[in-house]
Design an enzyme around this catalytic site. Sequence first.
Site, PDB file in Angstrom:
ATOM      1  N   ASP A 155     128.475  14.453 -79.153  1.00 30.27           N
ATOM      2  CA  ASP A 155     129.860  15.202 -78.831  1.00 30.27           C
ATOM      3  C   ASP A 155     131.019  14.103 -78.534  1.00 30.27           C
ATOM      4  O   ASP A 155     131.452  14.277 -77.604  1.00 30.27           O
ATOM      5  CB  ASP A 155     129.464  15.974 -77.583  1.00 30.27           C
ATOM      6  CG  ASP A 155     130.567  17.015 -77.256  1.00 30.27           C
ATOM      7  OD1 ASP A 155     130.671  17.385 -76.055  1.00 30.27           O
ATOM      8  OD2 ASP A 155     131.452  17.227 -77.995  1.00 30.27           O
TER       9      ASP A 155
ATOM     10  N   ARG B 104     138.386  14.158 -75.775  1.00 27.69           N
ATOM     11  CA  ARG B 104     137.937  14.570 -74.221  1.00 27.69           C
ATOM     12  C   ARG B 104     137.274  14.176 -73.539  1.00 27.69           C
ATOM     13  O   ARG B 104     137.058  14.254 -72.444  1.00 27.69           O
ATOM     14  CB  ARG B 104     137.960  16.101 -74.457  1.00 27.69           C
ATOM     15  CG  ARG B 104     136.468  16.351 -75.275  1.00 27.69           C
ATOM     16  CD  ARG B 104     136.143  17.985 -75.276  1.00 27.69           C
ATOM     17  NE  ARG B 104     135.193  18.034 -76.137  1.00 27.69           N
ATOM     18  CZ  ARG B 104     135.265  18.495 -77.485  1.00 27.69           C
ATOM     19  NH1 ARG B 104     136.316  18.199 -78.238  1.00 27.69           N
ATOM     20  NH2 ARG B 104     134.099  18.456 -78.229  1.00 27.69           N
ATOM     21  N   ASN B 105     135.911  13.360 -74.382  1.00 23.13           N
ATOM     22  CA  ASN B 105     135.206  12.819 -73.550  1.00 23.13           C
ATOM     23  C   ASN B 105     135.174  11.236 -73.281  1.00 23.13           C
ATOM     24  O   ASN B 105     134.276  10.706 -73.168  1.00 23.13           O
ATOM     25  CB  ASN B 105     133.672  13.086 -74.321  1.00 23.13           C
ATOM     26  CG  ASN B 105     133.190  14.539 -74.241  1.00 23.13           C
ATOM     27  OD1 ASN B 105     133.453  15.119 -73.148  1.00 23.13           O
ATOM     28  ND2 ASN B 105     132.540  14.979 -75.293  1.00 23.13           N
TER      29      ASN B 105
ATOM     30  N   ASP C  94     131.468  10.815 -71.149  1.00 23.11           N
ATOM     31  CA  ASP C  94     130.762  12.094 -70.985  1.00 23.11           C
ATOM     32  C   ASP C  94     129.428  12.069 -71.899  1.00 23.11           C
ATOM     33  O   ASP C  94     129.716  11.985 -73.086  1.00 23.11           O
ATOM     34  CB  ASP C  94     131.623  13.185 -71.086  1.00 23.11           C
ATOM     35  CG  ASP C  94     130.949  14.561 -70.702  1.00 23.11           C
ATOM     36  OD1 ASP C  94     131.205  14.898 -69.524  1.00 23.11           O
ATOM     37  OD2 ASP C  94     129.815  15.310 -71.531  1.00 23.11           O
TER      38      ASP C  94
HETATM   39  C1  LIG Z   1     133.141  12.912 -65.136  1.00 19.35           C
HETATM   40  C2  LIG Z   1     134.791  12.613 -65.082  1.00 19.35           C
HETATM   41  O1  LIG Z   1     134.805  11.074 -64.875  1.00 19.35           O
HETATM   42  C3  LIG Z   1     136.036  10.330 -64.599  1.00 19.35           C
HETATM   43  C4  LIG Z   1     137.419  11.072 -64.580  1.00 19.35           C
HETATM   44  C5  LIG Z   1     138.556  10.382 -64.474  1.00 19.35           C
HETATM   45  C6  LIG Z   1     139.767  11.110 -64.384  1.00 19.35           C
HETATM   46  C7  LIG Z   1     139.851  12.463 -65.294  1.00 19.35           C
HETATM   47  C8  LIG Z   1     141.045  12.743 -65.314  1.00 19.35           C
HETATM   48  C9  LIG Z   1     142.242  12.422 -64.475  1.00 19.35           C
HETATM   49  C10 LIG Z   1     142.086  11.241 -63.772  1.00 19.35           C
HETATM   50  S1  LIG Z   1     143.201  10.631 -62.924  1.00 19.35           S
HETATM   51  C11 LIG Z   1     144.402  10.145 -63.996  1.00 19.35           C
HETATM   52  O2  LIG Z   1     143.909  11.773 -62.126  1.00 19.35           O
HETATM   53  O3  LIG Z   1     142.896   9.223 -62.017  1.00 19.35           O
HETATM   54  C12 LIG Z   1     140.822  10.529 -63.869  1.00 19.35           C
HETATM   55  C13 LIG Z   1     138.595   9.092 -64.131  1.00 19.35           C
HETATM   56  N1  LIG Z   1     137.124   8.308 -64.084  1.00 19.35           N
HETATM   57  C14 LIG Z   1     135.940   9.131 -64.532  1.00 19.35           C
HETATM   58  N2  LIG Z   1     134.766   8.583 -64.463  1.00 19.35           N
HETATM   59  C15 LIG Z   1     135.173  12.869 -66.460  1.00 19.35           C
HETATM   60  C16 LIG Z   1     134.524  11.955 -67.825  1.00 19.35           C
HETATM   61  C17 LIG Z   1     135.014  12.347 -69.003  1.00 19.35           C
HETATM   62  F1  LIG Z   1     134.536  11.501 -69.939  1.00 19.35           F
HETATM   63  C18 LIG Z   1     135.959  13.423 -69.383  1.00 19.35           C
HETATM   64  C19 LIG Z   1     136.505  14.227 -67.894  1.00 19.35           C
HETATM   65  C20 LIG Z   1     136.008  13.776 -67.057  1.00 19.35           C
HETATM   66  N3  LIG Z   1     136.746  14.615 -65.865  1.00 19.35           N
HETATM   67  N4  LIG Z   1     135.883  15.548 -65.060  1.00 19.35           N
HETATM   68  C21 LIG Z   1     136.990  16.232 -64.267  1.00 19.35           C
HETATM   69  C22 LIG Z   1     138.275  15.648 -64.907  1.00 19.35           C
HETATM   70  N5  LIG Z   1     138.107  14.901 -65.723  1.00 19.35           N
END
Ligand SMILES: C[C@@H](Oc1cc(-c2cccc(S(C)(=O)=O)c2)cnc1N)c1cc(F)ccc1N1NC=CN1
Length: 320
Positions: free
Chosen positions: A157, A161-162, A178
């Site tokens: 995948d 987005r991941n 992800d």
């Molecule tokens: C599990 C989650 O992990 C994370 C998200 C963000 C992160 C994601 C979005 C925004 C921000 S921020 C700029 O507000 O710090 C930080 C930062 N660090 C992570 N380790 C994730 C990993 C991915 F590969 C894709 C999306 C997400 N998520 N899950 C829920 C929202 N995003």
Amino acid sequence: NGGMFTDYNPNYEFGGSTYTVKDLNEIPRENLTLVKALGQGAFGEVYRGFLGDIPVAVKTLPELSSNQAEMDFLMEALIMSKFDHPNIVHFMGVCFDKMPRFIVLELLPGGDLKTFLREARPKCSKSNLTMKKLLAMAMDVGKGCQYLEEHHFIHRDLAARNCLLTTKEGDPDVKIADFGMARDIYRADYYRKGGKTILPVKWMPPEAFLDGIFTSKTDVWSFGVLLWEVLSLGYMPYPGRGNQEVMQLVTSGGRLEPPAMCPNPVYHIMMQCWHPIPEERPNFSTIIERLGYCMQDPDVINSPLPELSCSPSVERDVTV
Ligand SMILES: C[C@@H](Oc1cc(-c2cccc(S(C)(=O)=O)c2)cnc1N)c1cc(F)ccc1N1NC=CN1
């Protein structure tokens, strides 16, 4: 105690060794502070927080989760815990001693790659995005993919987005963050989740969506689509087309058009990733080499970025 997990202790094979829940680093819950929800993950909320004074991201498993969801959550932790590469999100540990269960990951404050690309469009912000930066981000993901390929791990995948960024400013590093799809398949519950699992068709080669054949060459095809996402500054692939239409298009030889202003040598790499015969696609070492050449080519790195509109933050994919 771990309760549930000890009953169905699933084994995870990686790099020739077998791992179980006992091999996971258990983090004392009291060292963890949850600050703000980042958004909904596949299971439950994902939070920004601190482990001591270290910023972290915390994936949570809702208390009222099925046994299968519990096992999925465990398997995801096992998968991520064994990776060790600068372009793969760092796994820090788990809180599995009781509910709610947590998976603690390094925080990547730049957010996901797709959102970053859309927000960094020249018309949307005084973005200091350059072709060289775009290629460097793609190169980062390619290096993470090369590590997975070397370890015979199929992601299934790969998509913008991941992937996450270390920062929104300056020169962000990009990490694959992800592994939900690989987790589902590892637990062979794509049948269990019903045939209608939302497959990322637009990122899949014909042999995958037609015959369910997945190899590292599947990830190569997806990487080609990710490269297209990067060069198009976060467009949805095959804009305006549904999954059925895309499957027909691709099986009859159709491919994504070059993104606006995409240098030919870069589009050429995409097209090689989309060879109909999996064995004819380059491996990730070759892809990285060719991306490296593009980054040395003045005609490539000096080419201007497209002037794209700031479309709404979320685009609706037409598939139902
Ligand atoms: C599990 C989650 O992990 C994370 C998200 C963000 C992160 C994601 C979005 C925004 C921000 S921020 C700029 O507000 O710090 C930080 C930062 N660090 C992570 N380790 C994730 C990993 C991915 F590969 C894709 C999306 C997400 N998520 N899950 C829920 C929202 N995003």
